[in-house]
Design a protein around this motif. Structure first.
Motif, PDB file in Angstrom:
ATOM      1  N   ASN A 108     -20.697  17.629  29.195  1.00 24.94           N
ATOM      2  CA  ASN A 108     -21.420  16.374  29.231  1.00 24.94           C
ATOM      3  C   ASN A 108     -22.797  17.612  29.770  1.00 24.94           C
ATOM      4  OD1 ASN A 108     -21.994  13.985  29.861  1.00 24.94           O
ATOM      5  ND2 ASN A 108     -22.607  14.189  32.271  1.00 24.94           N
ATOM      6  N   ASP A 158     -27.867  28.475  40.380  1.00 27.64           N
ATOM      7  CA  ASP A 158     -27.589  26.765  40.420  1.00 27.64           C
ATOM      8  C   ASP A 158     -27.335  26.370  38.921  1.00 27.64           C
ATOM      9  OD1 ASP A 158     -28.154  27.258  42.568  1.00 27.64           O
ATOM     10  OD2 ASP A 158     -30.910  26.492  42.320  1.00 27.64           O
ATOM     11  N   GLU A 194     -23.277  27.042  37.838  1.00 31.40           N
ATOM     12  CA  GLU A 194     -22.890  26.485  38.553  1.00 31.40           C
ATOM     13  C   GLU A 194     -22.572  24.477  38.115  1.00 31.40           C
ATOM     14  OE1 GLU A 194     -23.732  27.275  42.730  1.00 31.40           O
ATOM     15  OE2 GLU A 194     -22.625  28.944  42.268  1.00 31.40           O
ATOM     16  N   GLN A 195     -23.644  24.080  37.904  1.00 31.98           N
ATOM     17  CA  GLN A 195     -24.004  22.673  37.633  1.00 31.98           C
ATOM     18  C   GLN A 195     -23.197  23.041  36.234  1.00 31.98           C
ATOM     19  OE1 GLN A 195     -24.989  20.279  38.776  1.00 31.98           O
ATOM     20  NE2 GLN A 195     -24.115  19.601  36.900  1.00 31.98           N
ATOM     21  N   ARG A 219     -20.552  24.719  35.157  1.00 29.49           N
ATOM     22  CA  ARG A 219     -19.014  24.162  35.435  1.00 29.49           C
ATOM     23  C   ARG A 219     -19.102  23.043  35.305  1.00 29.49           C
ATOM     24  NH1 ARG A 219     -16.200  29.283  38.906  1.00 29.49           N
ATOM     25  NH2 ARG A 219     -17.826  27.703  40.788  1.00 29.49           N
ATOM     26  N   VAL A 220     -19.152  21.807  36.162  1.00 32.96           N
ATOM     27  CA  VAL A 220     -19.254  21.229  36.494  1.00 32.96           C
ATOM     28  C   VAL A 220     -19.135  20.260  35.491  1.00 32.96           C
ATOM     29  CG1 VAL A 220     -19.608  18.765  38.172  1.00 32.96           C
ATOM     30  CG2 VAL A 220     -20.027  21.249  39.108  1.00 32.96           C
ATOM     31  N   SER A 221     -20.921  20.609  34.618  1.00 35.36           N
ATOM     32  CA  SER A 221     -20.418  19.132  33.908  1.00 35.36           C
ATOM     33  C   SER A 221     -19.751  19.582  32.119  1.00 35.36           C
ATOM     34  CB  SER A 221     -21.890  19.584  32.476  1.00 35.36           C
ATOM     35  OG  SER A 221     -22.898  19.585  33.481  1.00 35.36           O
ATOM     36  N   ASN A 270     -16.648  20.278  33.032  1.00 34.70           N
ATOM     37  CA  ASN A 270     -15.483  19.986  33.329  1.00 34.70           C
ATOM     38  C   ASN A 270     -15.317  17.569  32.769  1.00 34.70           C
ATOM     39  OD1 ASN A 270     -13.710  21.912  33.791  1.00 34.70           O
ATOM     40  ND2 ASN A 270     -14.951  22.045  35.257  1.00 34.70           N
ATOM     41  N   GLN A 271     -16.749  17.312  33.028  1.00 29.00           N
ATOM     42  CA  GLN A 271     -16.950  15.951  32.477  1.00 29.00           C
ATOM     43  C   GLN A 271     -16.184  15.535  31.981  1.00 29.00           C
ATOM     44  OE1 GLN A 271     -20.296  16.028  34.844  1.00 29.00           O
ATOM     45  NE2 GLN A 271     -20.332  15.786  36.721  1.00 29.00           N
TER      46      GLN A 271
END
Length: 245
Positions: free
Chosen positions: A161, A216, A219-220, A222-224, A226-227
């Protein structure tokens, strides 16, 4: 060269989340390789690393701190750009072509002269590597067309994402801004939290991009990743720009 890894075809990148600056005298430089090996580019993007080097140099892989990003909702559409958008939308001979001729767009980015950026880093090797991931559905191009002529555009990478802006060019005033405005509006529709702009420039700042700490960003990212994915086949046209009117 301090502790900077020299990568072979099968080697993996150090993760900048844990190995921030392998050689403190060259902040942001994560690794070096002789060339861009297959699948290396995608692996790099997933770790927040990108290649930036010149012809006759080894491939230098970077993860700078801070990192310049554009939140799609923060794209700054000036009065003059709004006027441009109106004219562009009303002109039957103007259009945005998405992924129509990736090679032409990246070539134009490579050969355009620009104030605060050197286009020469887009080497033949870079063109081939991004062309290959374009074929796989990960790299995309936006072409701003007028009377069937390419007047501006950009190319980018999308994984998960997350959108990574790479380079843009203009042959007419504001043509690249139209491309970035369209990309931002599309990213907003797709629920993209940020567009990576890599490094700080005055031009990007004027369009609403801002630097954030590398930590930051990573980390963002890594989240994106996985979306849910942005769809691989991008399909939109100039009407996306209505968002700004």
């Amino acid at each position: 060269m301090g502790h900077i890894s020299w990568l072979g075809p099968q080697d993996t990148f150090p993760n900048p989340l844990f190995v921030a600056d392998p050689d403190p005298s060259v902040p942001g430089l994560i690794a070096v390789s002789e060339r861009i090996y297959p699948n290396q580019l995608l692996q790099a993007y997933q770790l927040g690393i990108f290649p930036w080097y010149c012809d006759h140099q080894p491939v230098l892989w970077w993860s700078p701190d801070p990192r310049m990003i554009l939140k799609p909702e923060n794209f700054r559409c000036s009065h003059s750009l709004k006027k441009n958008i109106r004219q562009f939308l009303e002109d039957p001979h103007s259009e945005i072509l998405v992924d129509a001729d990736f090679a032409a767009v990246i070539r134009s980015c490579a050969t355009s002269s620009r104030k605060d950026q050197d286009g020469t880093w887009i080497t033949h090797e870079i063109m081939d590597a991004y062309g290959a991931i374009h074929q796989q559905g990960y790299a995309h191009s936006l072409a701003i067309m007028e009377h069937n002529q390419l007047i501006g555009g950009l190319y980018c990478v999308a994984i998960g994402n997350m959108i990574f802006g790479e380079s843009m060019f203009s042959r007419k005033p504001n043509a690249s801004k139209l491309a970035l405005a369209a990309l931002s509006a599309w990213a907003l529709q797709q629920g993209v939290v940020m567009i990576d702009c890599q490094q700080e420039t005055v031009h990007l700042k004027s369009l609403g991009a801002a630097p954030i700490p590398r930590q930051d960003f990573l980390e963002q990212l890594r989240v994106s990743l996985n979306q849910s994915n942005i769809e691989k086949s991008w399909n939109f046209n100039k009407n996306i720009l209505v968002h700004y009117l």
